[in-house]
Design a protein around this motif. Structure first.
Motif, PDB file in Angstrom:
ATOM      1  N   SER A 281       2.610  17.654   7.508  1.00 39.43           N
ATOM      2  CA  SER A 281       2.353  16.280   7.924  1.00 39.43           C
ATOM      3  C   SER A 281       3.475  15.400   7.414  1.00 39.43           C
ATOM      4  O   SER A 281       4.096  15.680   6.381  1.00 39.43           O
ATOM      5  CB  SER A 281       1.005  15.791   7.368  1.00 39.43           C
ATOM      6  N   ALA A 282       3.760  14.339   8.156  1.00 39.39           N
ATOM      7  CA  ALA A 282       4.840  13.427   7.779  1.00 39.39           C
ATOM      8  C   ALA A 282       4.512  12.029   8.263  1.00 39.39           C
ATOM      9  O   ALA A 282       3.844  11.845   9.282  1.00 39.39           O
ATOM     10  CB  ALA A 282       6.169  13.888   8.380  1.00 39.39           C
ATOM     11  N   CYS A 283       4.990  11.035   7.513  1.00 41.88           N
ATOM     12  CA  CYS A 283       4.829   9.635   7.895  1.00 41.88           C
ATOM     13  C   CYS A 283       6.192   8.957   7.872  1.00 41.88           C
ATOM     14  O   CYS A 283       7.034   9.266   7.021  1.00 41.88           O
ATOM     15  CB  CYS A 283       3.898   8.897   6.934  1.00 41.88           C
ATOM     16  N   VAL A 284       6.404   8.038   8.797  1.00 44.49           N
ATOM     17  CA  VAL A 284       7.632   7.253   8.866  1.00 44.49           C
ATOM     18  C   VAL A 284       7.234   5.787   8.932  1.00 44.49           C
ATOM     19  O   VAL A 284       6.402   5.398   9.754  1.00 44.49           O
ATOM     20  CB  VAL A 284       8.472   7.625  10.109  1.00 44.49           C
ATOM     21  N   THR A 285       7.810   4.961   8.083  1.00 45.18           N
ATOM     22  CA  THR A 285       7.459   3.548   8.053  1.00 45.18           C
ATOM     23  C   THR A 285       8.081   2.810   9.231  1.00 45.18           C
ATOM     24  O   THR A 285       8.998   3.306   9.891  1.00 45.18           O
ATOM     25  CB  THR A 285       7.936   2.881   6.752  1.00 45.18           C
ATOM     26  N   GLY A 286       7.606   1.605   9.478  1.00 50.44           N
ATOM     27  CA  GLY A 286       8.181   0.799  10.544  1.00 50.44           C
ATOM     28  C   GLY A 286       9.641   0.480  10.305  1.00 50.44           C
ATOM     29  O   GLY A 286      10.408   0.288  11.247  1.00 50.44           O
TER      30      GLY A 286
ATOM     31  N   SER B  59      -1.401   9.310  13.839  1.00 44.16           N
ATOM     32  CA  SER B  59      -2.271   8.297  13.259  1.00 44.16           C
ATOM     33  C   SER B  59      -1.422   7.216  12.606  1.00 44.16           C
ATOM     34  O   SER B  59      -0.216   7.393  12.418  1.00 44.16           O
ATOM     35  CB  SER B  59      -3.219   8.921  12.224  1.00 44.16           C
ATOM     36  N   ASP B  60      -2.037   6.111  12.268  1.00 42.78           N
ATOM     37  CA  ASP B  60      -1.352   5.008  11.590  1.00 42.78           C
ATOM     38  C   ASP B  60      -1.972   4.806  10.213  1.00 42.78           C
ATOM     39  O   ASP B  60      -3.186   4.986  10.031  1.00 42.78           O
ATOM     40  CB  ASP B  60      -1.460   3.716  12.401  1.00 42.78           C
ATOM     41  N   THR B  61      -1.146   4.400   9.267  1.00 39.17           N
ATOM     42  CA  THR B  61      -1.637   4.193   7.908  1.00 39.17           C
ATOM     43  C   THR B  61      -0.717   3.200   7.206  1.00 39.17           C
ATOM     44  O   THR B  61       0.173   2.609   7.814  1.00 39.17           O
ATOM     45  CB  THR B  61      -1.686   5.527   7.141  1.00 39.17           C
ATOM     46  N   THR B  62      -0.933   3.043   5.915  1.00 45.38           N
ATOM     47  CA  THR B  62      -0.084   2.206   5.074  1.00 45.38           C
ATOM     48  C   THR B  62       0.444   3.063   3.934  1.00 45.38           C
ATOM     49  O   THR B  62      -0.328   3.770   3.269  1.00 45.38           O
ATOM     50  CB  THR B  62      -0.863   1.006   4.505  1.00 45.38           C
ATOM     51  N   VAL B  63       1.753   3.030   3.722  1.00 48.16           N
ATOM     52  CA  VAL B  63       2.392   3.795   2.657  1.00 48.16           C
ATOM     53  C   VAL B  63       3.199   2.833   1.793  1.00 48.16           C
ATOM     54  O   VAL B  63       4.075   2.138   2.310  1.00 48.16           O
ATOM     55  CB  VAL B  63       3.319   4.892   3.220  1.00 48.16           C
ATOM     56  N   ALA B  64       2.879   2.777   0.512  1.00 43.25           N
ATOM     57  CA  ALA B  64       3.566   1.876  -0.416  1.00 43.25           C
ATOM     58  C   ALA B  64       3.577   0.444   0.111  1.00 43.25           C
ATOM     59  O   ALA B  64       4.562  -0.287  -0.016  1.00 43.25           O
ATOM     60  CB  ALA B  64       4.994   2.360  -0.683  1.00 43.25           C
ATOM     61  N   GLY B  65       2.481   0.040   0.745  1.00 40.10           N
ATOM     62  CA  GLY B  65       2.354  -1.309   1.269  1.00 40.10           C
ATOM     63  C   GLY B  65       3.017  -1.536   2.607  1.00 40.10           C
ATOM     64  O   GLY B  65       3.012  -2.662   3.123  1.00 40.10           O
ATOM     65  N   LEU B  66       3.560  -0.488   3.224  1.00 41.33           N
ATOM     66  CA  LEU B  66       4.250  -0.600   4.500  1.00 41.33           C
ATOM     67  C   LEU B  66       3.467   0.101   5.601  1.00 41.33           C
ATOM     68  O   LEU B  66       2.904   1.180   5.373  1.00 41.33           O
ATOM     69  CB  LEU B  66       5.651   0.024   4.408  1.00 41.33           C
ATOM     70  N   LEU B  67       3.462  -0.478   6.784  1.00 42.51           N
ATOM     71  CA  LEU B  67       2.828   0.184   7.917  1.00 42.51           C
ATOM     72  C   LEU B  67       3.644   1.417   8.290  1.00 42.51           C
ATOM     73  O   LEU B  67       4.874   1.388   8.302  1.00 42.51           O
ATOM     74  CB  LEU B  67       2.741  -0.760   9.111  1.00 42.51           C
ATOM     75  N   ALA B  68       2.946   2.505   8.606  1.00 41.88           N
ATOM     76  CA  ALA B  68       3.634   3.755   8.921  1.00 41.88           C
ATOM     77  C   ALA B  68       2.893   4.517   9.999  1.00 41.88           C
ATOM     78  O   ALA B  68       1.676   4.410  10.142  1.00 41.88           O
ATOM     79  CB  ALA B  68       3.760   4.617   7.667  1.00 41.88           C
ATOM     80  N   THR B  69       3.669   5.291  10.770  1.00 41.69           N
ATOM     81  CA  THR B  69       3.114   6.213  11.758  1.00 41.69           C
ATOM     82  C   THR B  69       3.178   7.607  11.180  1.00 41.69           C
ATOM     83  O   THR B  69       4.220   8.024  10.657  1.00 41.69           O
ATOM     84  CB  THR B  69       3.914   6.163  13.068  1.00 41.69           C
TER      85      THR B  69
END
Length: 229
Positions: free
Chosen positions: A177-182, A155-165
Motif C-alpha cells: 500500500s502507498a499514499c501520495v500527498t496532494g 482511498s483518501d486519507t490524511t497523512v501528517a496533516g496533509l490530504l493524501a490519495t
C-alpha cells in the motif's frame, strides 16, 4: 529495483499508452484499465511536480528509526538521509556518507550534469542503497496497473496533516500500500522490497529546509574523488 533515470511523468505516460491499447477487450475490462491509468497518471503527475518544489519530509521507519528527504531550488540540491547513511547532490558534489559505529566517512564525487534534477539523482542512488523512493513506488504502481490480475483499491486519507490519495494493491500473492500527498510527497509505503518487509510513513512535512541538511556530518572523514580535487 527500478532506477530513477527518467521523470515520473514518463513512467505514467508509458503506463497509459499500454493501458489504452485495449484491442478486443470487453468494455468492462477497458473501463477498468482506464481507471487504473487515471490513478497512476494522477499520482505520477503529483510526484513529478514535487521534483521542482522546496520541501523537507521526515519519515518514521520500522523499529522507531527515521529518514529525511530534503530538496531545495535556486540552487537546486537534494538530500536523502537514513539510519547509517546519507546522499547529497549539490552543484559542487555528489556525496555519499556511510556511518559505521561512531565513525562516518563521506565520499565526494563529481556533481551530476547541469541539466539533471538533483532529486532524481539522489533517488536513484538511494534505491541502490535499498531505500524506498517516490520513483520506486511509482514503478510498483505502474507494474500493478498493467497487470489485469492485480486488485487495486483507492482511498483518501490524511497523512501528517496533509490530504493524501492511497492505493492498496494485491498482486500475485503479494500486497503493498502507498499514499501520495496532494503536494506530491510520498506519504507512506508498506510492502516488501527484494523480499524484505519495508514500512515508512510521513511524520512531518515543511515547505522550508534547513541548509544543514546538505552539509557534511560534523567530524566526518572525507574522501574527495572529484576530478579537480
Amino acid at each position: 529495483m527500478p532506477a530513477a533515470s527518467t521523470t515520473l511523468r514518463t513512467i505514467a505516460a508509458s503506463a497509459i499508452a499500454l493501458l489504452t491499447v485495449t484491442g478486443c477487450q470487453a468494455l468492462d475490462d477497458a473501463g477498468r484499465a482506464m481507471g487504473r491509468a487515471d490513478i497512476v497518471n494522477d499520482l505520477a503527475a503529483r510526484m513529478d511536480r514535487a521534483l521542482g518544489l522546496t520541501y523537507s519530509a521526515e519519515y518514521q521507519l520500522g523499529g522507531g528509526r527515521t529518514a529525511l528527504i530534503v530538496q531545495a531550488q535556486d540552487p537546486a540540491r537534494s538530500a536523502y538521509q537514513w539510519p547509517g547513511g546519507k546522499l547529497t547532490v549539490t552543484a559542487e558534489a555528489t556525496t555519499h556518507c556511510d556511518a559505521e559505529g561512531e565513525r562516518t566517512t563521506c565520499t565526494l564525487d563529481a556533481p551530476p550534469a547541469a541539466n539533471s534534477k538533483p532529486s532524481v539523482v539522489v533517488f536513484a542512488a538511494a534505491e541502490r542503497e535499498g531505500q524506498v523512493t517516490p520513483p520506486m513506488v511509482m514503478g510498483l504502481l505502474t507494474t500493478a496497473a498493467l497487470d489485469p490480475g492485480a486488485v487495486i483499491t483507492q482511498s483518501d486519507t490524511t497523512v501528517a496533516g496533509l490530504l493524501a490519495t492511497c492505493v492498496d494493491v494485491r498482486q500475485d500473492g503479494e500486497h503493498f500500500s502507498a499514499c501520495v500527498t496532494g503536494e506530491g510527497a510520498l506519504g507512506s509505503f508498506t510492502g516488501r522490497i527484494d523480499g524484505e518487509p519495508v514500512e515508512l510513513a510521513l511524520s512531518r512535512y515543511q515547505e522550508q529546509v534547513d541548509g544543514a541538511a546538505f552539509e557534511l556530518p560534523p567530524g566526518a572523514g572525507i574522501v574527495d574523488r572529484r576530478p579537480d580535487s
